[in-house]
Design a protein around this motif. Sequence first.
Motif, PDB file in Angstrom:
ATOM      1  N   VAL A  46       0.842  -1.206   0.000  1.00  0.00           N
ATOM      2  CA  VAL A  46       0.000   0.000   0.000  1.00  0.00           C
ATOM      3  C   VAL A  46       0.873   1.251   0.000  1.00  0.00           C
ATOM      4  N   GLU A  47       1.902   1.260   0.813  1.00  0.00           N
ATOM      5  CA  GLU A  47       2.785   2.431   0.900  1.00  0.00           C
ATOM      6  C   GLU A  47       3.606   2.624  -0.373  1.00  0.00           C
ATOM      7  N   THR A  48       4.026   1.538  -1.018  1.00  0.00           N
ATOM      8  CA  THR A  48       4.804   1.688  -2.252  1.00  0.00           C
ATOM      9  C   THR A  48       3.939   2.240  -3.384  1.00  0.00           C
ATOM     10  N   GLY A  49       2.641   2.058  -3.304  1.00  0.00           N
ATOM     11  CA  GLY A  49       1.744   2.622  -4.304  1.00  0.00           C
ATOM     12  C   GLY A  49       1.856   4.133  -4.381  1.00  0.00           C
ATOM     13  N   LYS A  50       2.253   4.754  -3.276  1.00  0.00           N
ATOM     14  CA  LYS A  50       2.397   6.213  -3.259  1.00  0.00           C
ATOM     15  C   LYS A  50       3.490   6.673  -4.234  1.00  0.00           C
ATOM     16  N   PHE A  51       4.532   5.866  -4.397  1.00  0.00           N
ATOM     17  CA  PHE A  51       5.568   6.198  -5.373  1.00  0.00           C
ATOM     18  C   PHE A  51       4.986   6.201  -6.783  1.00  0.00           C
TER      19      PHE A  51
END
Length: 140
Positions: A46-51
């Motif tokens: 989920v957090e890597t989706g921000k990239f």
Amino acid sequence: MFEFILVLNAVWFALGFHLFALRGKIFGKILVPKAHRDTPVFDMLVETGKFLGGFNFAFCVLNVLLLIYPNVFPDGAQRSILLFVFALAHGSQFISNVPIALANRKGKGVWHVKGLMLFIFVTDFILMVANLALAGTYFW
């Protein structure tokens, strides 16, 4: 036609930003089966989706700026280069899904290319082709 493709690009990249950066949990749920969502790896995804959302945002803003200031790149060769880069952005997302979609045909793949993922897969392909086609008209 250049402006029409820019609008399509801007909308699609804005939707990508919204899904990946602002609605990361939904992005994660699309890719990760329910049985595996209670793991730290799900939160990392989920957090890597921000990239990915950040890249989509940058491409969205570039398309919007080109709509606001169309004379910044008035030459056909310049527009061709821009459209080619946008085609690469769409195409890189499409190409990344091809092996997964092919694995799905064998009952495998790390996620299912169906529903929203299939829509994303097909739309990236269509926008890649549209950008390439228009780039070609400017180039030749």
